[in-house]
Each structure stands twice: as structure tokens, then as C-alpha cells.
Design an enzyme around this catalytic site. Structure first.
Site, PDB file in Angstrom:
ATOM      1  N   GLU A 452       0.781  -1.229   0.000  1.00  0.00           N
ATOM      2  CA  GLU A 452       0.000   0.000   0.000  1.00  0.00           C
ATOM      3  C   GLU A 452       0.818   1.287   0.000  1.00  0.00           C
ATOM      4  O   GLU A 452       0.630   2.147   0.858  1.00  0.00           O
ATOM      5  CB  GLU A 452      -0.952   0.013   1.207  1.00  0.00           C
ATOM      6  N   TYR A 505     -11.356  -2.960   2.877  1.00  0.00           N
ATOM      7  CA  TYR A 505     -12.045  -3.007   4.177  1.00  0.00           C
ATOM      8  C   TYR A 505     -13.438  -2.389   4.058  1.00  0.00           C
ATOM      9  O   TYR A 505     -13.747  -1.401   4.713  1.00  0.00           O
ATOM     10  CB  TYR A 505     -11.188  -2.292   5.242  1.00  0.00           C
TER      11      TYR A 505
HETATM   12  C1  BDP Z   1      -4.163  -2.314   5.872  1.00  0.00           C
HETATM   13  C2  BDP Z   1      -2.675  -2.404   6.122  1.00  0.00           C
HETATM   14  C3  BDP Z   1      -2.356  -3.175   7.411  1.00  0.00           C
HETATM   15  C4  BDP Z   1      -3.221  -2.642   8.534  1.00  0.00           C
HETATM   16  C5  BDP Z   1      -4.687  -2.812   8.159  1.00  0.00           C
HETATM   17  C6  BDP Z   1      -5.617  -2.330   9.271  1.00  0.00           C
HETATM   18  O1  BDP Z   1      -2.031  -3.022   5.036  1.00  0.00           O
HETATM   19  O2  BDP Z   1      -0.988  -3.064   7.713  1.00  0.00           O
HETATM   20  O3  BDP Z   1      -2.929  -3.227   9.764  1.00  0.00           O
HETATM   21  O4  BDP Z   1      -4.911  -2.021   7.019  1.00  0.00           O
HETATM   22  O5  BDP Z   1      -5.892  -1.144   9.312  1.00  0.00           O
HETATM   23  O6  BDP Z   1      -4.478  -1.333   4.950  1.00  0.00           O
HETATM   24  O7  BDP Z   1      -6.027  -3.135  10.105  1.00  0.00           O
END
Ligand code: BDP
Length: 647
Positions: A452, A505
Site C-alpha cells: 500500500e 475493508y
Molecule cells: C491495511 C494495512 C495493514 C493494517 C490494516 C488495518 O495493510 O498493515 O494493519 O490495514 O488497518 O491497509 O487493520
């Protein structure tokens, strides 16, 4: 990637490229193993430790702490090695310390190492975070820029200088991250004395895990003869029933040398041999290396014994090094990931090297527990998010057939200044070190160059094109990926990768609480990415935080029920897409892990399906059901391994 039209010729070219690439670094980085010609002395245990809390953190250098015993320079405490130092004491200033810390240990070395001039003595640090300098008896022997990867120095002449003295090893380690380190970070000084104490500063980081520091992996002394096997590179292949191990042995310190290479099966029977330093070993009736749950005996490893007879000005030497070798192929089409020419679906996890008290310190009980959990839940793979893991972990993966996406520490590249040449050059060096270390692991099937990054920034395209092309040139036998965030789809690296990895997410960072958006948004994500690039896709992260023991129905964020429904809603979409171009799903995260303190983190990130203490949340059982079902559908499991089963 592999050209399907001319696989034979292509493999040969790849092999030469990998052999040449392996030479870009001065030396090899073979994992230290005992043999009839090599001894290993582990220096795990208690070291003396002192953090340099002077305002500029430079007192240790100004007063040359490496010149005398550390306890003579001021107060020291016991510090276990390997371990992060942050959580070992009750001192909050040590937990959050930024700057130089000093470790020291005295070692009594076997007399033969001193008297036998034909013995080469090497110190090896498995990894230390982040910048390290090593002295032996007050003399600097090496320094290394970067955590997560090993470094070494020859120390024989120093320990021979005064054989009556024990060998005093001093290691200074600095965890300060800059815009040019990997991962990057920046120090911010705040001078407003009406609000902050004098000298106040913070380390800003752009990644989501605690910046644990210290000597994270074992420190070893090991020996080789002065003429020795410096490196071995293997590339494997097979045709019908015959396996091929293309190999190259590099020798150092010899004026004349002959080698004998013997490949042995699991029972110690010789299956092929050669007396050339490079060539091809043919294995009839080959036992291929298969992933866990894809075959009844996964992780089959041969042993490649390299026996060197060499002479230099002083004497003749015999050196013996044995490398485990799994014979397998990896390739990619526009919709599939193939291992041994059969479609492989990643049903696995993202991990961290992280646990209570130890932080990122290497710990066998934890590692073995994690492997038992992976196998219990039917996971066949993981990504080393977001940095290279200990070599011992990759060796476990080789033996158990757990497939690895090997990621470098290119995480949190968010500041435009981290795309400059100095950063790129360091990133290229780190890829060199990573490929040098991990190239011979059968379990490693793909390199990941970053997670990312701010790929919408103008310099990102040149940066990632260069990085990906460099990695492919280093190792043309493995695909290369780079992990994007679906919410920032303006991706500059995607055209150059072999496999698209996407993190997303939905109903968490976006549309929080709205579970109903997942089917639509996830479907749109996949269609957009596949439509644009026509490359196979891995859902490389998805998930939701769940505080263990927090419940609500209907589900609410942070409860175990909410985490469960997020997973199940995603799985429905994955089931449609895996019939097309989705080649894997990796949950974020295997276990809860520590982060910096902040308003979105409740003593760390709680997206684990296991707690930080490795107890299952409700989501772990959802994944277990699913992964065993997937294995039964996609693998070639014999009846006795079918789920439910007891491992
Ligand atoms: C993602 C990242 C990761 C984070 C995760 C989160 O790659 O390292 O820990 O989000 O927010 O985008 O839990």
C-alpha cells in the site's frame, strides 16, 4: 513470467539470470548449519544492555562505549536476545525509546577456533532493528542498514589477537526511521515549551504495527574452513516423472577446488550426483514438493550435500554444506496460479512477527504454536506482511508445505520524499538481500515488493516499475507482486506485476456499520481490477476488528459477530470470483498485534481471528470450516485427511 511456448529454454535463461543476479551481492548468505566441517555457537541468552538516553543519543559514541565493558560505562540491565527490548521492563521510556541502544556479551570460544588458522570464524546477526554496528573486542567489524534480514562479519583474526581474553561482542542498534529507511518514518521535534517538555520529539510512522526494536533474531558465531562453500543457488523443474535441480555452487578462499554434489531423498539414498560446480541433477520418479492439503505428503524435501575439497596458499580443506531442496515449479496465467502445473488457490492468512513480552523477538514455542494453528484451520499459505520473517519460519514452511508470499519491508511509503533515488536505491538493495537469503526456499512462490504505497503520487510509477523489473531480473523464476489498497485504485505499479494483490475493508474503514454494502462493493472491486489488468487477483487483506468477548446481535462493529459477518459476506463473493480469476484470499489478520497508541486501536490491532495469546475468536471457526471445505474441493486430499479431522 514463464513463457508457456518454450518452457525449457526459458528455464535455462532464468537459471542463468538467477545465477548472475545472485552475484550482484559480494557474498552468499547461506543459513548457518552444522556439518562435519562447520560448528555453530548460538549466543542466545542474557546480554548486558544500556539505552543511550543522552539528549542527542550520541553519548555512547562520544565516550566510545564499545572500547570497554559496557558495565564500566554506566548502569546496565539484563536483556534477553533474541527479543524486542520494548516490553521487557516496566519503564515507559524504554518501551517508547527512539535512538541508540547498546548490547554486549562476552563469549568464550573453543580453543581450536583460535589455534587452527584454517578456521574461519563468522559472527551472524539474524536481524536487528533497524541500524546496527558490531564491534569485537572494541574493533568495528560491520554495520548494517535495515531490520528483518541477516548480516555477517568475519572475526577470526580479532579473536586470535589476544587468545587469553574472552571475545567481547558489542552491538549498537538504532531504531530511528527516516524517509529513506524501509519502512520509512520521520522524526518530528516540537519546540513549543508551553505545551511540550524541552527536547520533545516523536517518531512518525505510516504503518500499522509497533516499531519494535532490538536484536530480534539469534546472534551466532559459526565456523567454516578458510576455503568454503559461499553460496548455492537452485532452480527446480520437472518433466513427466523426472525432476531437475539446476544448481550453482560458489566457492570462496580457494586457489583450486573440486566439488561433489549429492542429492539424497528423505531416507538418505543418493538419487543424483555430480562433480561439477554447476549443472543439472536429474531425479527419476521424482517426489515433488506440494503445498499442504494439496497432496497426501506435502513439503517433500531432498537434501543436497555439497562437499568441497579445496586448497589455498596455506593448506587443503574440506567443507560440507547440506541444503534442503524442494522440487516444484510455479507459474501464472491470466486467471490462475499454478504450482507443479496445477491450479493453486491461496486460502491463508497475513501474519506479523508479534507476541506478548517478546515483541518481534524470535521464539520457537510461538512459531510452532502458530504452525499448529495454521494447520488446524486448514490454511495453506501466508504473506509475510510486512517484512521478511525469520529464516527458521521459512524452513518450517518448506517442511510443512505452507506456501509463502515473501514481502520486503516496503510498507508505509506515503511521503513523496520517500520516492527519491536514495530510497529507491535502498529498496533495491533490500530486494537483493531478500532474494539472496530466500531464493532456495520451495515454499516461497512469489515476491512482494511493497504494501500500500502512495501509488497515486507522480514518482510512484518510475519507482515501482524499476523495483519490480529489478526483482524480476534478480529472480525470473518467481512472480512478483505489489499490494494495493482497493480504496486508492489509481495504481501505478499494477501494470508491471504478475499477480494483483488487493486489500480492502468494506463496511469497516468505509461505510462503517453497513454490512449490506459488502457484496456490491467487493464485486465492483474485482470487476474493475480484472477488467483493467486481466491478471489473476488475490484478496490480500480483508477483515474487521473484534475485541475478544465483545458480543452483539444484530452485529455491531468491534464485536465477534460483526467480524464473523464481514468474513462470511466476503466469502460469498470470493466463491463467485474464484471460478473466474480470484486465486486466493488471505485474512487480515492471523492474530491480534501491537500498534502505536491511537484512537482507532484498543491496545493494538484487533483484526486477528486469534487473540494475541493465540486463542480463537468466533471468526477462527468460520475460517476453519471454509478452508477445509476449500481444501477438499480444490486439493487432492486422501480420504483420511478430509475435514473434520484431528491433527
Ligand atoms: C491495511 C494495512 C495493514 C493494517 C490494516 C488495518 O495493510 O498493515 O494493519 O490495514 O488497518 O491497509 O487493520
Amino acid at each position: 513470467m514463464l513463457s508457456p511456448e518454450r518452457p525449457g529454454l526459458f528455464r535455462v535463461l532464468c537459471l542463468f539470470a538467477l545465477f548472475e543476479a545472485a552475484c550482484l551481492l559480494d557474498t552468499g548468505m547461506l543459513f548457518p548449519r552444522e556439518s562435519s566441517s562447520r560448528e555453530v555457537k548460538e549466543l542466545s541468552g542474557l546480554w548486558s544492555f544500556r539505552a543511550d538516553k543522552s539528549p542527542d543519543r550520541n553519548q555512547g559514541f562520544d565516550k566510545a562505549w564499545y572500547k570497554s565493558r559496557l558495565r564500566e560505562t554506566g548502569p546496565v540491565i539484563d536483556m534477553p536476545v533474541p527479543a524486542s527490548y520494548n516490553d521487557i521492563t516496566q519503564d515507559p521510556t524504554l518501551r517508547d525509546f527512539i535512538g541508540w541502544v547498546w548490547y554486549e556479551r562476552e563469549v568464550v570460544v573453543p580453543a581450536r577456533w583460535i589455534t587452527d588458522e584454517g578456521t574461519r570464524v563468522v559472527i551472524r546477526v539474524g536481524s536487528a532493528h533497524y541500524y546496527s554496528i558490531v564491534w569485537v573486542n572494541g574493533v568495528k567489524v560491520t554495520e548494517h542498514n535495515g531490520g528483518h534480514l541477516p548480516f555477517e562479519a568475519e572475526v577470526g583474526s580479532l579473536i586470535r589477537k589476544d587468545p587469553t581474553q574472552p571475545c567481547r561482542i558489542t552491538i549498537a542498534v538504532n531504531n530511528t526511521l527516516t524517509l529513506e529507511t524501509l519502512p520509512p518514518g520521520s522524526i518530528q521535534h516540537i519546540d513549543d515549551i508551553t505545551k511540550y517538555p524541552k527536547g520533545f520529539f516523536v517518531q512518525n510512522i505510516y504503518f500499522d504495527f509497533f516499531n519494535y526494536a532490538g536484536i530480534h533474531r539469534p546472534v551466532l558465531l559459526y565456523t567454516t574452513p578458510t576455503a568454503y562453500v559461499d553460496d548455492i543457488t537452485v532452480v527446480t523443474d520437472f518433466l513427466d516423472n523426472t525432476g531437475r535441480v539446476n544448481y550453482k555452487v560458489s566457492v570462496q578462499g580457494a586457489t583450486t577446488a573440486t566439488v561433489k554434489v549429492t542429492l539424497m531423498d528423505k531416507d538418505g539414498h543418493c538419487v543424483a550426483s555430480s562433480t561439477e560446480p554447476f549443472g543439472v541433477l536429474k531425479v527419476v520418479d521424482v517426489n515433488l514438493w506440494w503445498p499442504y492439503l494439496m497432496h497426501e505428503s506435502p513439503g517433500y524435501l531432498y537434501s543436497m550435500e555439497v562437499r568441497l575439497m579445496a586448497a589455498n596458499e596455506r593448506s587443503t580443506h574440506e567443507d560440507v554444506y547440506t541444503l534442503p531442496v524442494g522440487i516444484r515449479t510455479v507459474s501464472v496465467t491470466s486467471t490462475q496460479f499454478l504450482i507443479n502445473k496445477k491450479p493453486f488457490y491461496f486460502h491463508g492468512v497475513n501474519k506479523h512477527e508479534d507476541s506478548d513480552i517478546r515483541g518481534k523477538g524470535f521464539d520457537w514455542p510461538l512459531i510452532v504454536k502458530d504452525f499448529n494453528l495454521l494447520k488446524w484451520m486448514g490454511a495453506n499459505s501466508f504473506r509475510t506482511s510486512h517484512y521478511p520473517y525469520a529464516e527458521e519460519i521459512l524452513q518450517m514452511c518448506d517442511r510443512h508445505g505452507i506456501v509463502v508470499i515473501d514481502e520486503c519491508p516496503g510498507v508505509g511509503i506515503k511521503d513523496i520524499r520517500s520516492f527519491r533515488n536514495a530510497s529507491l536505491n535502498h529498496h533495491l538493495d533490500v530486494m537483493d538481500e531478500l532474494v539472496r537469503r530466500d531464493k532456495n526456499h520451495a515454499s516461497v512462490v512469489m515476491w512482494s515488493v511493497a504494501n500500500e504505497p502512495a501509488s497515486e503520487m507522480p514518482p510512484a510509477e518510475f519507482y515501482f516499475k524499476t523495483l519490480i523489473q529489478h526483482t524480476k531480473a534478480l529472480d525470473p523464476t518467481r512472480p512478483v507482486t505489489y499490494v494495493s489498497n482497493s480504496h486508492y485504485a489509481r495504481d501505478k505499479g499494477a501494470p508491471y506485476v504478475d499477480v494483483i494483490c488487493i486489500n480492502s475493508y468494506f463496511s469497516w474503514y468505509h461505510d462503517p456499520g453497513h454490512l449490506e454494502v459488502i457484496p456490491l462493493q467487493l464485486n465492483t472491486q474485482f470487476e474493475n481490477w480484472y477488467g483493467k489488468y486481466q491478471k489473476p487477483i488475490i484478496q490480500s487483506e480483508y477483515g474487521a476488528d473484534a475485541v475478544p468477548g465483545l458480543h452483539s446481535d444484530p452485529p455491531m462493529m468491534f464485536t465477534e459477530e460483526y467480524q464473523k459477518v464481514v468474513l462470511q459476506s466476503c466469502h460469498d463473493v470470493f466463491d463467485q470470483k474464484r471460478k473466474q480469476y480470484l486465486i486466493g484470499e488471505l485474512i487480515w489478520n492471523f492474530a491480534d498485534f501491537m500498534t502505536v497508541q491511537g484512537i482507532t486501536r484498543v491496545v493494538g490491532n484487533k483484526k486477528g481471528v486469534f487473540t494475541r495469546q493465540r486463542q480463537p475468536k468466533a471468526a477462527a471457526f468460520i475460517l476453519k470450516e471454509r478452508y477445509w471445505r476449500l481444501a477438499n474441493e480444490t486439493g487432492r486430499l486422501p480420504p483420511w485427511t478430509k475435514y473434520p479431522c484431528s491433527l
